[in-house]
Motif scaffolding. Structure first.
Motif, PDB file in Angstrom:
ATOM      1  N   VAL A 103     -97.460  23.803 -53.199  1.00  0.00           N
ATOM      2  CA  VAL A 103     -96.036  24.899 -52.071  1.00  0.00           C
ATOM      3  C   VAL A 103     -97.577  24.775 -50.867  1.00  0.00           C
ATOM      4  CG1 VAL A 103     -95.862  27.147 -51.761  1.00  0.00           C
ATOM      5  CG2 VAL A 103     -96.020  26.153 -53.538  1.00  0.00           C
ATOM      6  N   LYS A 104     -98.420  24.437 -50.135  1.00  0.00           N
ATOM      7  CA  LYS A 104     -99.185  24.372 -49.122  1.00  0.00           C
ATOM      8  C   LYS A 104     -98.448  22.607 -48.555  1.00  0.00           C
ATOM      9  CE  LYS A 104    -103.257  26.438 -48.386  1.00  0.00           C
ATOM     10  NZ  LYS A 104    -104.711  26.836 -48.809  1.00  0.00           N
ATOM     11  N   MET A 105     -98.811  22.102 -49.428  1.00  0.00           N
ATOM     12  CA  MET A 105     -98.734  21.011 -48.828  1.00  0.00           C
ATOM     13  C   MET A 105     -96.700  20.865 -48.587  1.00  0.00           C
ATOM     14  SD  MET A 105     -99.674  17.959 -48.478  1.00  0.00           S
ATOM     15  CE  MET A 105    -101.386  17.272 -48.315  1.00  0.00           C
ATOM     16  N   GLY A 106     -96.031  20.985 -49.848  1.00  0.00           N
ATOM     17  CA  GLY A 106     -94.391  21.071 -49.244  1.00  0.00           C
ATOM     18  C   GLY A 106     -94.720  22.142 -47.958  1.00  0.00           C
ATOM     19  N   ILE A 107     -94.781  23.036 -47.885  1.00  0.00           N
ATOM     20  CA  ILE A 107     -94.508  23.746 -47.117  1.00  0.00           C
ATOM     21  C   ILE A 107     -94.999  23.148 -45.361  1.00  0.00           C
ATOM     22  CG2 ILE A 107     -95.271  25.784 -44.849  1.00  0.00           C
ATOM     23  CD1 ILE A 107     -95.514  27.470 -47.632  1.00  0.00           C
ATOM     24  N   ARG A 108     -96.249  22.647 -45.035  1.00  0.00           N
ATOM     25  CA  ARG A 108     -96.241  21.269 -44.417  1.00  0.00           C
ATOM     26  C   ARG A 108     -95.500  20.078 -43.606  1.00  0.00           C
ATOM     27  NH1 ARG A 108     -99.597  16.520 -43.379  1.00  0.00           N
ATOM     28  NH2 ARG A 108    -100.540  16.136 -42.234  1.00  0.00           N
ATOM     29  N   GLU A 224     -97.238  20.747 -36.493  1.00  0.00           N
ATOM     30  CA  GLU A 224     -98.056  21.520 -37.820  1.00  0.00           C
ATOM     31  C   GLU A 224     -98.215  22.847 -38.220  1.00  0.00           C
ATOM     32  OE1 GLU A 224    -101.453  19.727 -40.696  1.00  0.00           O
ATOM     33  OE2 GLU A 224    -101.844  19.032 -39.009  1.00  0.00           O
ATOM     34  N   PRO A 225     -98.558  23.159 -39.177  1.00  0.00           N
ATOM     35  CA  PRO A 225     -97.554  24.766 -39.264  1.00  0.00           C
ATOM     36  C   PRO A 225     -99.623  24.642 -39.516  1.00  0.00           C
ATOM     37  CG  PRO A 225     -96.915  23.629 -41.222  1.00  0.00           C
ATOM     38  CD  PRO A 225     -97.435  22.764 -40.093  1.00  0.00           C
ATOM     39  N   GLU A 226     -99.894  25.968 -39.533  1.00  0.00           N
ATOM     40  CA  GLU A 226    -101.152  26.432 -40.090  1.00  0.00           C
ATOM     41  C   GLU A 226    -100.856  27.310 -42.080  1.00  0.00           C
ATOM     42  OE1 GLU A 226    -105.236  27.307 -38.587  1.00  0.00           O
ATOM     43  OE2 GLU A 226    -104.013  28.719 -37.234  1.00  0.00           O
ATOM     44  N   VAL A 227    -101.283  27.304 -42.777  1.00  0.00           N
ATOM     45  CA  VAL A 227    -100.718  27.992 -43.614  1.00  0.00           C
ATOM     46  C   VAL A 227    -102.122  28.445 -44.666  1.00  0.00           C
ATOM     47  CG1 VAL A 227    -100.065  27.811 -46.075  1.00  0.00           C
ATOM     48  CG2 VAL A 227     -98.983  25.998 -44.115  1.00  0.00           C
ATOM     49  N   PHE A 228    -101.716  29.868 -44.700  1.00  0.00           N
ATOM     50  CA  PHE A 228    -102.918  30.861 -45.493  1.00  0.00           C
ATOM     51  C   PHE A 228    -102.163  31.710 -46.597  1.00  0.00           C
ATOM     52  CE2 PHE A 228    -103.072  30.741 -41.180  1.00  0.00           C
ATOM     53  CZ  PHE A 228    -103.976  30.234 -40.887  1.00  0.00           C
ATOM     54  N   GLU A 229    -103.119  31.208 -48.490  1.00  0.00           N
ATOM     55  CA  GLU A 229    -102.180  31.833 -49.318  1.00  0.00           C
ATOM     56  C   GLU A 229    -103.060  33.238 -49.755  1.00  0.00           C
ATOM     57  OE1 GLU A 229    -104.524  32.902 -52.735  1.00  0.00           O
ATOM     58  OE2 GLU A 229    -104.417  30.798 -52.276  1.00  0.00           O
ATOM     59  N   ILE A 230    -102.081  34.152 -49.879  1.00  0.00           N
ATOM     60  CA  ILE A 230    -102.998  35.320 -49.611  1.00  0.00           C
ATOM     61  C   ILE A 230    -102.526  35.651 -51.255  1.00  0.00           C
ATOM     62  CG2 ILE A 230    -103.764  37.590 -49.076  1.00  0.00           C
ATOM     63  CD1 ILE A 230    -103.394  37.113 -46.463  1.00  0.00           C
ATOM     64  N   GLU A 231    -103.426  36.534 -53.005  1.00  0.00           N
ATOM     65  CA  GLU A 231    -103.222  36.739 -53.505  1.00  0.00           C
ATOM     66  C   GLU A 231    -102.369  38.133 -53.784  1.00  0.00           C
ATOM     67  OE1 GLU A 231    -105.487  37.181 -57.117  1.00  0.00           O
ATOM     68  OE2 GLU A 231    -106.266  34.588 -56.783  1.00  0.00           O
ATOM     69  N   ARG A 232    -101.381  38.388 -54.290  1.00  0.00           N
ATOM     70  CA  ARG A 232    -100.705  39.786 -53.290  1.00  0.00           C
ATOM     71  C   ARG A 232    -101.911  41.108 -54.407  1.00  0.00           C
ATOM     72  NH1 ARG A 232     -94.476  39.036 -54.624  1.00  0.00           N
ATOM     73  NH2 ARG A 232     -94.401  41.646 -54.299  1.00  0.00           N
ATOM     74  N   ALA A 233    -101.206  41.791 -53.686  1.00  0.00           N
ATOM     75  CA  ALA A 233    -102.007  43.462 -54.572  1.00  0.00           C
ATOM     76  C   ALA A 233    -101.400  44.466 -54.130  1.00  0.00           C
ATOM     77  CB  ALA A 233    -103.045  43.900 -54.108  1.00  0.00           C
ATOM     78  N   LEU A 234    -101.727  45.639 -55.160  1.00  0.00           N
ATOM     79  CA  LEU A 234    -100.949  46.526 -55.845  1.00  0.00           C
ATOM     80  C   LEU A 234    -100.576  47.112 -54.331  1.00  0.00           C
ATOM     81  CD1 LEU A 234    -101.720  47.789 -59.265  1.00  0.00           C
ATOM     82  CD2 LEU A 234     -99.753  46.928 -58.397  1.00  0.00           C
ATOM     83  N   GLU A 235    -102.145  47.397 -53.697  1.00  0.00           N
ATOM     84  CA  GLU A 235    -102.104  48.026 -52.103  1.00  0.00           C
ATOM     85  C   GLU A 235    -101.420  47.432 -51.075  1.00  0.00           C
ATOM     86  OE1 GLU A 235    -105.422  48.137 -55.243  1.00  0.00           O
ATOM     87  OE2 GLU A 235    -104.420  46.853 -54.117  1.00  0.00           O
ATOM     88  N   ASP A 236    -100.522  46.401 -51.463  1.00  0.00           N
ATOM     89  CA  ASP A 236     -99.374  45.103 -50.333  1.00  0.00           C
ATOM     90  C   ASP A 236     -98.913  47.047 -49.624  1.00  0.00           C
ATOM     91  OD1 ASP A 236    -101.398  43.481 -50.447  1.00  0.00           O
ATOM     92  OD2 ASP A 236    -100.034  42.320 -51.805  1.00  0.00           O
ATOM     93  N   GLU A 237     -98.450  46.551 -48.668  1.00  0.00           N
ATOM     94  CA  GLU A 237     -97.770  47.670 -48.033  1.00  0.00           C
ATOM     95  C   GLU A 237     -96.435  47.210 -47.693  1.00  0.00           C
ATOM     96  OE1 GLU A 237     -98.964  51.758 -46.577  1.00  0.00           O
ATOM     97  OE2 GLU A 237    -101.123  51.101 -46.472  1.00  0.00           O
ATOM     98  N   PHE A 238     -96.615  46.790 -45.889  1.00  0.00           N
ATOM     99  CA  PHE A 238     -95.276  45.665 -45.328  1.00  0.00           C
ATOM    100  C   PHE A 238     -96.067  44.747 -44.911  1.00  0.00           C
ATOM    101  CE2 PHE A 238     -96.398  49.169 -42.756  1.00  0.00           C
ATOM    102  CZ  PHE A 238     -97.178  48.918 -41.584  1.00  0.00           C
ATOM    103  N   VAL A 239     -94.917  43.720 -44.699  1.00  0.00           N
ATOM    104  CA  VAL A 239     -95.461  42.200 -44.025  1.00  0.00           C
ATOM    105  C   VAL A 239     -94.260  42.490 -42.923  1.00  0.00           C
ATOM    106  CG1 VAL A 239     -95.120  40.029 -43.466  1.00  0.00           C
ATOM    107  CG2 VAL A 239     -95.971  41.324 -45.478  1.00  0.00           C
ATOM    108  N   VAL A 240     -95.264  42.326 -40.922  1.00  0.00           N
ATOM    109  CA  VAL A 240     -93.877  42.731 -39.941  1.00  0.00           C
ATOM    110  C   VAL A 240     -94.517  40.858 -39.360  1.00  0.00           C
ATOM    111  CG1 VAL A 240     -94.637  43.338 -37.668  1.00  0.00           C
ATOM    112  CG2 VAL A 240     -94.729  44.772 -39.817  1.00  0.00           C
ATOM    113  N   LEU A 241     -93.315  40.507 -39.306  1.00  0.00           N
ATOM    114  CA  LEU A 241     -92.778  38.790 -38.732  1.00  0.00           C
ATOM    115  C   LEU A 241     -92.290  38.735 -37.721  1.00  0.00           C
ATOM    116  CD1 LEU A 241     -91.031  37.119 -41.531  1.00  0.00           C
ATOM    117  CD2 LEU A 241     -94.481  36.696 -40.923  1.00  0.00           C
ATOM    118  N   ALA A 242     -92.898  38.691 -36.001  1.00  0.00           N
ATOM    119  CA  ALA A 242     -92.791  39.149 -34.809  1.00  0.00           C
ATOM    120  C   ALA A 242     -92.266  38.665 -33.885  1.00  0.00           C
ATOM    121  CB  ALA A 242     -93.405  40.114 -34.310  1.00  0.00           C
TER     122      ALA A 242
END
Length: 392
Positions: A103-108, A224-242
């Protein structure tokens, strides 16, 4: 750097949706800029068997909107097509979900390919259109969050009541970015590439991508983008893109605390996003503004106590403004700047964190304090754009 209007355009584009266990809302506004150059993508459910994946992005265009608009429609397709999940022969069952590194290679690869593809457009190739765009995105799989950044727009993840992740802005003065720029024969002056461009990574901007002997990722401006992968967690509340029109006037923590406080008084994600834009406008943002809010299952819920406090705050502010107007007497009805100066000097409880008094400084149907007073409506919610710029 962009020209400015005499008064901001505050009409907003909104959208919302849900699926895959999440809800999203988005809002964009032209603001003080002469043109609207932002764009966005919001897709719940991806092709090629990735029905439980979603993709959201914000694109902040500059020197025109061509690149931002094209990327908003086609970047996701390039990411999927180029090695993230290539389609098999017709009639063949889709392959299993791709591995993290795939996935990360595909994004790049998708970023590099769309940048190469757009370069062949005649108006971009011959210099008639010199536009470029940042891109910040989040790709959600059932197990992971992939944060993607190219430029100085930003994404943050709010988890367990605090900001646990933020992308890093690509600015020319960053040591790694500056080194690449100088190796390509460029310079960083007044924190800009060759004294002109304020971002060091972007799609488009082909005037900065023509150094002979250098690859696509070695140019003055890199796609070239930077790509960061984070495992999802039950404590995840929201993501903001701006885009940076938001981050220019609010920190990561301020924005997330403000969003959290608004989610506790409203289910309407479009309304929450609109309040973010209006608050940033009154905090002094002069740029186009776009925000995408992605709420995950553990996002804040509406609280009766929070709603009560917010209502009481509005009532208190209304009464204080009326008192200020009445005290003015023969001096005449004070302008908004005067009223805000009075209120800013007071200790007002329960103001929204991160937004403060600025978040209570708007209401589209009220034109000015005088009209508000005559109509017996809430004067603090008015906005009179005839005052000098910068006085919010």
């Amino acid at each position: 750097m962009g020209a400015f209007l005499d008064k901001p355009k505050t009409e907003k584009h909104n959208a919302h949706g849900e699926g895959n266990g999440l809800r999203y809302g988005l809002s964009s506004m032209q603001g003080w800029r002469v043109e609207m150059e932002d764009a966005h993508t919001a897709t719940v459910g991806l092709p090629h068997g990735l029905d439980d994946w979603s993709f959201f992005a914000v694109y902040d265009g500059h020197a025109g909107s061509r690149v931002a608009n094209y990327a908003s429609k086609h970047l996701l397709g390039h990411i999927i097509t180029h090695s993230m999940c290539p389609p098999g022969p017709e009639g063949v069952t889709p392959t299993p979900a791709p591995a993290v590194e795939t996935v990360k290679m595909g994004i790049r690869t998708g970023f590099l390919k769309i940048d190469e593809h757009m370069r062949n457009f005649s108006d971009l190739r011959n210099g008639m259109d010199r536009s470029g765009s940042t891109a910040v995105a989040v790709l959600l799989s059932p197990e992971h969050l992939y944060f993607i950044n190219c430029g100085d727009s930003r994404a943050v993840l709010y988890r367990n009541a605090h900001v646990c992740f933020s992308t890093t802005d690509h600015k020319p003065c960053n040591p790694q970015e500056k080194e690449r720029i100088q190796n390509a024969g460029g310079s960083v002056m007044i924190q800009r590439v060759n004294g002109s461009l304020a971002v060091s990574r972007a799609l488009g901007d082909y005037d900065y991508k023509c150094v002979d002997g250098k690859g696509a990722t070695e140019q003055l401006v890199s796609p070239e983008p930077e790509v960061f992968e984070i495992e999802r967690a039950l404590e995840d509340e929201f993501v903001v893109l701006a885009c940076d029109g938001i981050w220019d006037v609010m920190t990561n923590e301020e924005l997330c605390e403000f969003v959290k406080s608004r989610l506790e008084v409203s289910h309407d994600l479009e309304k929450v996003c609109n309040q973010v834009l209006d608050t940033c406008l009154h905090k002094g943002s002069r740029d186009n503004m776009s925000v995408v809010l992605v709420c995950l299952p553990n996002c804040p819920k509406v609280s009766e106590e929070a709603v009560k406090k917010d209502t009481e705050l509005d009532t208190f502010l209304e009464s204080r403004v009326e008192e200020i107007i009445e005290k003015a007497g023969e001096e005449g009805i004070p302008d908004l700047v005067t009223v805000m100066r009075h209120l800013s000097s007071e200790s007002i409880p329960n103001l929204p964190p991160g937004g403060g008094l600025a978040s209570k400084n708007y209401k589209p149907h009220v034109q000015c304090i005088g009209h508000a007073h005559e109509a017996n409506t809430n004067p603090i919610m008015c906005l009179h754009w005839a005052r000098p710029r910068g006085q919010y």
